[in-house]
Write a protein that holds these residues in place. Structure first.
Motif, short mmCIF file in Angstrom:
data_model
loop_
_atom_site.label_atom_id
_atom_site.label_comp_id
_atom_site.label_asym_id
_atom_site.label_seq_id
_atom_site.Cartn_x
_atom_site.Cartn_y
_atom_site.Cartn_z
N ILE A 178 0.83 -1.21 0.00
CA ILE A 178 0.00 0.00 0.00
C ILE A 178 0.87 1.26 0.00
CG2 ILE A 178 -1.56 1.35 1.45
CD1 ILE A 178 -3.06 -0.74 0.01
N ILE A 179 1.91 1.25 0.81
CA ILE A 179 2.82 2.39 0.86
C ILE A 179 3.47 2.62 -0.51
CG2 ILE A 179 4.99 3.23 1.86
CD1 ILE A 179 4.18 1.77 4.46
N GLY A 180 3.80 1.51 -1.17
CA GLY A 180 4.41 1.61 -2.50
C GLY A 180 3.50 2.26 -3.53
N LEU A 181 2.20 2.26 -3.27
CA LEU A 181 1.26 2.95 -4.16
C LEU A 181 1.10 4.42 -3.81
CD1 LEU A 181 -1.53 0.19 -4.38
CD2 LEU A 181 0.17 0.76 -6.12
N GLY A 182 1.86 4.86 -2.82
CA GLY A 182 1.85 6.28 -2.46
C GLY A 182 0.96 6.65 -1.29
N HIS A 183 0.34 5.67 -0.65
CA HIS A 183 -0.56 5.98 0.48
C HIS A 183 0.24 6.24 1.75
CE1 HIS A 183 -4.36 4.89 -1.55
NE2 HIS A 183 -3.61 3.99 -2.19
N LYS A 184 -0.20 7.23 2.50
CA LYS A 184 0.40 7.55 3.80
C LYS A 184 -0.62 7.48 4.93
CE LYS A 184 4.03 10.49 1.83
NZ LYS A 184 4.64 11.84 1.82
N LYS A 185 -1.89 7.67 4.58
CA LYS A 185 -2.97 7.58 5.58
C LYS A 185 -3.61 6.20 5.44
CE LYS A 185 -5.10 11.33 4.27
NZ LYS A 185 -6.09 12.45 4.24
N ILE A 186 -3.09 5.27 6.22
CA ILE A 186 -3.47 3.87 6.07
C ILE A 186 -4.14 3.38 7.35
CG2 ILE A 186 -2.65 1.53 5.58
CD1 ILE A 186 -0.17 2.88 4.28
N GLY A 187 -5.39 2.95 7.25
CA GLY A 187 -6.12 2.44 8.40
C GLY A 187 -5.90 0.95 8.59
N PHE A 188 -6.12 0.51 9.82
CA PHE A 188 -5.98 -0.91 10.17
C PHE A 188 -7.29 -1.37 10.80
CE2 PHE A 188 -5.19 -4.28 13.24
CZ PHE A 188 -4.34 -5.15 12.56
N ILE A 189 -7.93 -2.37 10.18
CA ILE A 189 -9.15 -2.96 10.73
C ILE A 189 -8.84 -4.40 11.10
CG2 ILE A 189 -11.55 -3.59 10.29
CD1 ILE A 189 -11.73 -1.27 8.33
N GLY A 190 -8.80 -4.67 12.39
CA GLY A 190 -8.40 -5.99 12.87
C GLY A 190 -9.46 -6.64 13.72
N GLY A 191 -9.23 -7.92 14.03
CA GLY A 191 -10.12 -8.65 14.92
C GLY A 191 -9.85 -8.29 16.37
N SER A 192 -10.32 -9.11 17.26
CA SER A 192 -10.15 -8.85 18.69
C SER A 192 -8.67 -8.76 19.06
CB SER A 192 -10.80 -9.97 19.50
OG SER A 192 -10.43 -9.88 20.86
N PRO A 193 -8.28 -7.76 19.86
CA PRO A 193 -6.88 -7.66 20.29
C PRO A 193 -6.48 -8.75 21.28
CG PRO A 193 -8.24 -5.97 21.35
CD PRO A 193 -9.11 -6.64 20.33
N SER A 194 -7.41 -9.61 21.67
CA SER A 194 -7.06 -10.74 22.53
C SER A 194 -6.54 -11.92 21.72
CB SER A 194 -8.28 -11.20 23.35
OG SER A 194 -9.27 -11.76 22.52
N LEU A 195 -6.63 -11.83 20.38
CA LEU A 195 -6.16 -12.90 19.50
C LEU A 195 -4.72 -12.60 19.07
CD1 LEU A 195 -9.32 -13.30 17.23
CD2 LEU A 195 -8.60 -14.82 19.08
N THR A 196 -3.86 -13.61 19.13
CA THR A 196 -2.46 -13.38 18.78
C THR A 196 -2.31 -13.04 17.30
OG1 THR A 196 -2.13 -15.76 18.45
CG2 THR A 196 -1.55 -14.85 20.60
N VAL A 197 -3.19 -13.57 16.45
CA VAL A 197 -3.09 -13.24 15.02
C VAL A 197 -3.32 -11.75 14.80
CG1 VAL A 197 -5.55 -13.78 14.56
CG2 VAL A 197 -3.89 -13.85 12.71
N THR A 198 -4.22 -11.15 15.56
CA THR A 198 -4.47 -9.71 15.45
C THR A 198 -3.24 -8.93 15.90
OG1 THR A 198 -6.84 -9.98 15.83
CG2 THR A 198 -5.92 -7.80 16.23
N LEU A 199 -2.65 -9.34 17.01
CA LEU A 199 -1.47 -8.63 17.52
C LEU A 199 -0.30 -8.72 16.56
CD1 LEU A 199 -1.61 -9.72 21.28
CD2 LEU A 199 -2.48 -7.62 20.25
N ASP A 200 -0.07 -9.90 15.98
CA ASP A 200 1.03 -10.06 15.04
C ASP A 200 0.84 -9.19 13.80
OD1 ASP A 200 2.43 -11.76 16.66
OD2 ASP A 200 1.86 -13.59 15.62
N ARG A 201 -0.37 -9.18 13.27
CA ARG A 201 -0.64 -8.38 12.07
C ARG A 201 -0.59 -6.89 12.38
NH1 ARG A 201 -5.39 -12.28 9.36
NH2 ARG A 201 -3.94 -14.00 8.91
N LEU A 202 -1.05 -6.50 13.55
CA LEU A 202 -0.96 -5.10 13.94
C LEU A 202 0.49 -4.67 14.06
CD1 LEU A 202 -2.24 -2.45 14.88
CD2 LEU A 202 -2.38 -3.42 17.20
#
Length: 343
Positions: A178-202
């Motif tokens: 996404i950054i390579g396409l020139g975006h700087k305002k990038i949002g993150f929509i994740g699952g529950s922060p109690s899940l390790t997959v969410t924490l790793d991706r965040l």
């Protein structure tokens, strides 16, 4: 008159114990012998009595599957149907069956696992998720009961066999795209922060921003359920920001479909005004309009490797602890474009 193992053994010209080992799919029996025994079973229309076998061997030939606490996520999210396909393939050749347990709350799920274990209903357990402070993992560890985790355990990583993707790196690579396409305002929509997959991706998302010298905006980070409605609510909240993001990293395809639905209703063009990149590359990703750029995490392979690893553990008490990393790849479709000139 009922057909017995002795009848099969006589026709195949082998010992009854050999027939038993063929039924159990023992690796020590030659393929030629296995074929003779199975041909004899077919000719005699003999069907093994798996219940009697399990009583004799003290094995149920059943693997328990622990689902996420929210049954809605399981039944609606295609991740779970695909991972179960992989699990089914993994257990089929070893004549195991699958038994699922779930609950609306963590307590319900915990009680379901206790009943499985104490009731002797399963030989081992696979957890289809990984979360912080999981009482089920604590219980299974103390009982020294065989289990595998799909995902990375939050604690005891070196002591629990698990099958996972490198979710940190996958999210980092997605954000870098996404950054390579020139975006700087990038949002993150994740699952529950109690899940390790969410924490790793965040953390992967944050690292990509840091490396690109883009300031982290905590207001751009939203957590919701891995459901279409979760994506809908999250994007509506992000668009209420004073300076809404021009690109979104959504950590699940079903959530991303909800994002697309909301943006379409608001007549916001995808990808001219907002770019979207998601995770899993489930069928929804390709069917979305526009089709979603997504990280393919090889869902079926996660299930297959989990089943195979648990069966190896059941066959060999000395099987070493493993961390199995299933590769991921970026699948580019039409939901991403270069950043708008005005950001």
């Amino acid at each position: 008159m009922a057909i017995t193992i002795k009848d099969v053994a006589k026709l195949a010209n082998v010992a009854p114990s050999t027939v038993s080992r063929v039924i159990a799919n023992s690796p020590r029996i030659s393929e030629n012998t296995k074929k003779r025994v199975r041909d004899a079973m077919d000719e005699l229309k003999y069907h093994p009595n798996f219940i009697a076998r399990s009583l004799a061997s003290q094995s149920t030939k059943v693997i328990g599957l622990v689902l996420p606490h929210s049954s809605g996520v399981f039944f609606q999210n295609p991740f779970f149907s695909e991972v179960i396909q992989g699990l089914s393939e993994g257990v089929h050749d070893n004549h195991y069956a699958l038994q699922m347990t779930s609950g609306k709350t963590e307590v319900d799920s915990y009680e379901g696992v206790v009943q499985m274990v104490q009731g002797g209903r399963v030989d081992g357990i696979i957890l289809l998720y990984s979360m912080i402070d999981d009482k089920i993992i604590e219980y299974l560890t103390k009982r020294e009961f065989p289990f595998i985790v799909i995902g990375k355990p939050y604690d005891l990583v070196d002591k629990i066999t698990h099958v996972d993707n490198d979710n940190f790196m996958a999210a980092k690579e997605a954000t870098e795209y996404i950054i390579g396409l020139g975006h700087k305002k990038i949002g993150f929509i994740g699952g529950s922060p109690s899940l390790t997959v969410t924490l790793d991706r965040l953390n992967g998302y944050k690292e990509a921003l840091r490396a690109a010298k883009i300031d982290l905006n905590e207001d751009y980070i939203i957590h919701e359920d891995f459901l279409r409605e979760g994506g809908q609510e999250a994007v509506k909240e992000l668009l209420r920001r004073s300076f809404p993001p021009t690109a979104l990293l959504v950590t699940d395809d079903l959530m991303a479909v909800g994002v697309v639905n909301s943006l379409t209703e608001m007549q916001i063009d995808i990808p001219a005004e907002v770019s979207i990149i998601s995770f899993n590359n489930a069928l929804f990703a390709e069917m979305s309009r526009p089709p979603l750029t997504s990280i393919d995490i090889n869902i079926k392979e996660l299930g297959y490797q989990a089943a195979s690893s648990l069966i190896q553990l059941l066959k060999n008490d000395n099987e070493p602890v493993k961390r199995i990393i299933v590769p991921h790849r970026l699948v580019v479709r039409q939901s991403c474009d270069i950043a708008p000139r005005k950001q």
